[in-house]
Design a protein around this motif. Structure first.
Motif, PDB file in Angstrom:
ATOM      1  N   ASN A 174      11.690   9.624  -7.038  1.00 34.99           N
ATOM      2  CA  ASN A 174      10.880   8.504  -6.559  1.00 34.99           C
ATOM      3  C   ASN A 174      10.977   7.294  -7.467  1.00 34.99           C
ATOM      4  O   ASN A 174      10.893   6.157  -6.992  1.00 34.99           O
ATOM      5  N   ARG A 217       2.111   1.922  -3.432  1.00 34.57           N
ATOM      6  CA  ARG A 217       1.025   2.350  -4.316  1.00 34.57           C
ATOM      7  C   ARG A 217       0.701   3.824  -4.086  1.00 34.57           C
ATOM      8  O   ARG A 217       0.407   4.562  -5.037  1.00 34.57           O
ATOM      9  N   HIS A 218       0.752   4.248  -2.838  1.00 41.19           N
ATOM     10  CA  HIS A 218       0.531   5.668  -2.542  1.00 41.19           C
ATOM     11  C   HIS A 218       1.621   6.533  -3.174  1.00 41.19           C
ATOM     12  O   HIS A 218       1.353   7.636  -3.670  1.00 41.19           O
ATOM     13  N   ARG A 219       2.841   6.035  -3.155  1.00 41.33           N
ATOM     14  CA  ARG A 219       3.945   6.769  -3.774  1.00 41.33           C
ATOM     15  C   ARG A 219       3.704   6.915  -5.282  1.00 41.33           C
ATOM     16  O   ARG A 219       3.939   7.986  -5.853  1.00 41.33           O
ATOM     17  N   LYS A 244       1.898  10.177 -10.062  1.00 37.10           N
ATOM     18  CA  LYS A 244       0.898  10.440 -11.101  1.00 37.10           C
ATOM     19  C   LYS A 244       0.311  11.844 -10.937  1.00 37.10           C
ATOM     20  O   LYS A 244       0.099  12.560 -11.937  1.00 37.10           O
ATOM     21  N   GLN A 252       0.813  -1.215   0.000  1.00 33.06           N
ATOM     22  CA  GLN A 252       0.000   0.000   0.000  1.00 33.06           C
ATOM     23  C   GLN A 252       0.850   1.272   0.000  1.00 33.06           C
ATOM     24  O   GLN A 252       0.564   2.232  -0.722  1.00 33.06           O
ATOM     25  N   ALA A 253       1.909   1.281   0.790  1.00 33.07           N
ATOM     26  CA  ALA A 253       2.734   2.482   0.866  1.00 33.07           C
ATOM     27  C   ALA A 253       3.360   2.823  -0.484  1.00 33.07           C
ATOM     28  O   ALA A 253       3.458   3.999  -0.861  1.00 33.07           O
ATOM     29  N   ALA A 306       0.807   6.955  -6.734  1.00 35.49           N
ATOM     30  CA  ALA A 306      -0.289   7.902  -6.906  1.00 35.49           C
ATOM     31  C   ALA A 306       0.217   9.341  -6.825  1.00 35.49           C
ATOM     32  O   ALA A 306      -0.211  10.211  -7.589  1.00 35.49           O
ATOM     33  N   ASP A 307       1.157   9.586  -5.914  1.00 38.84           N
ATOM     34  CA  ASP A 307       1.744  10.924  -5.803  1.00 38.84           C
ATOM     35  C   ASP A 307       2.529  11.287  -7.062  1.00 38.84           C
ATOM     36  O   ASP A 307       2.496  12.434  -7.520  1.00 38.84           O
TER      37      ASP A 307
END
Length: 371
Positions: free
Chosen positions: A319, A267-269, A274, A264-265, A271-272
């Motif tokens: 990232n 995936r959040h990265r 994107k 999850q962590a 999303a950021d």
């Protein structure tokens, strides 16, 4: 506002994307980098697509398609991190079309449009940093023509170009000149750049020059703004591909028996990343759409865009490397080359801190609200 692209623009995008995918793969790029960072053969292939005339009117032998078409092309070239400095052709076409006299236009615009001449902007000086109003190069009247003396640095493909757009002072004011590389008194020392491309230090010693315009600062600022809009569009293409490669890697790399894309962590990265890409894309559109606006409005727009692109390039590049781990910085893997290109573009035509200052200086009574 309608952000849909026209059929002509989509066809142009498709043609450039096909060339990048089939004719400029990673292995070819590495070969060009190893050979010095510029390939005349690849440049000729780009020219055969008719791209040189995007900013040049049909009357002068070009296509007259304008800034949005230039943006489309630069995005696709960014996806392939193409080393050849096509942005310089947009700059030369735009500046000569807008400021040069008939004799200079007739001599150079058809050649630029047809790809027979590579004309690049040579404006960087050691003491100037990112300021366009600092210029120690000088120009002197010589009979019916002019001569230019001075030194310019970090000139894109400077030892391969056919001619330069050179700002030089005349009676304390900046004028803009066109100087051929083959002219007596011109010496170019080429070198590779961090991102694999090519640049040069160019010395002009009473080199024969053709006057483009005595209002050189206005023309130079416009040239830089065209360059910024091109860099912004190219960066969107680079980031788009960087994100796609990172997603693909995370969907195949396993840790503890599962793909790391399930964490999850991480995936959040993604999303950021994107979100930063889409912020950059919208500001790239903004810059390109404002290129034909009045000077003050245009300068404000491109400063805003370059600031946001600088933030986004740094975030996405760093990232991507972090999410790849050690392989992300190896020369054999493409992500390291995307990262190097993003890093160099962040500092081109003014770094992020410089443009933050430009945005701040132009806020006036809006107090930070973009009017």
């Amino acid at each position: 506002m309608d952000f849909d692209f026209s059929d002509d623009q989509e066809q142009l995008r498709d043609a450039v994307r096909k060339w990048v995918d089939k004719g400029y793969d990673f292995e070819r790029r590495r070969g060009i980098e190893a050979a010095g960072g510029f390939s005349r053969e690849a440049w000729d292939e780009l020219s055969e697509l008719g791209l040189g005339g995007l900013y040049i009117s049909e009357d002068d032998g070009g296509l007259g398609m304008g800034p949005v078409a230039g943006m489309v092309v630069m995005e696709e070239l960014g996806r392939g991190i193409v080393l050849e400095p096509f942005a310089q052709t947009l700059i030369a076409g735009g500046v000569l079309s807008g400021y040069a006299g008939a004799d200079v236009k007739d001599a150079w615009l058809p050649r630029i449009a047809g790809g027979q001449a590579l004309v690049v902007l040579a404006h960087h000086e050691r003491k100037a940093r990112y300021r366009t109003d600092v210029c120690e190069a000088t120009a002197t009247k010589a009979g019916d023509g002019w001569t230019v003396s001075g030194t310019k640095g970090v000139v894109p493909a400077g030892d391969q170009a056919d001619a330069y757009l050179v700002p030089a002072t005349v009676d304390g004011k900046i004028a803009l000149f066109l100087v051929e590389r083959s002219a007596d008194g011109v010496a170019a020392r080429g070198y590779g750049t961090q991102d694999g491309g090519r640049a040069a230090e160019v010395v002009f010693d009473k080199a024969a020059a053709a006057l483009v315009t005595l209002d050189g600062l206005t023309a130079l600022e416009h040239a830089v703004d065209i360059g910024i809009a091109a860099i912004c569009a190219e960066a969107v293409g680079v980031m788009d591909k960087t994100l796609a490669v990172t997603v693909e890697y995370m969907n195949t790399r396993k840790q503890f028996g599962v793909t790391i894309a399930t964490f999850q962590a991480l995936r959040h990265r993604l999303a950021d990343m994107k979100m930063q890409l889409e912020l950059a894309r919208s500001m790239s559109y903004y810059a390109s759409l404002k290129l034909n606006a009045p000077t003050a409005e245009r300068r404000q727009a491109v400063a805003r865009a370059k600031y946001q692109l600088g933030v986004s390039m740094r975030f996405v590049g760093q990232n991507a490397v972090q999410l790849h781990g050690g392989i992300g910085v190896t020369d054999e893997y493409i992500v390291s080359h995307y990262f190097k290109r993003l890093t160099q573009m962040e500092m081109s035509f003014g770094d992020t801190l410089h443009h933050l200052g430009e945005v701040s200086a132009r806020m006036e009574e809006t107090a930070g609200v973009f009017a």
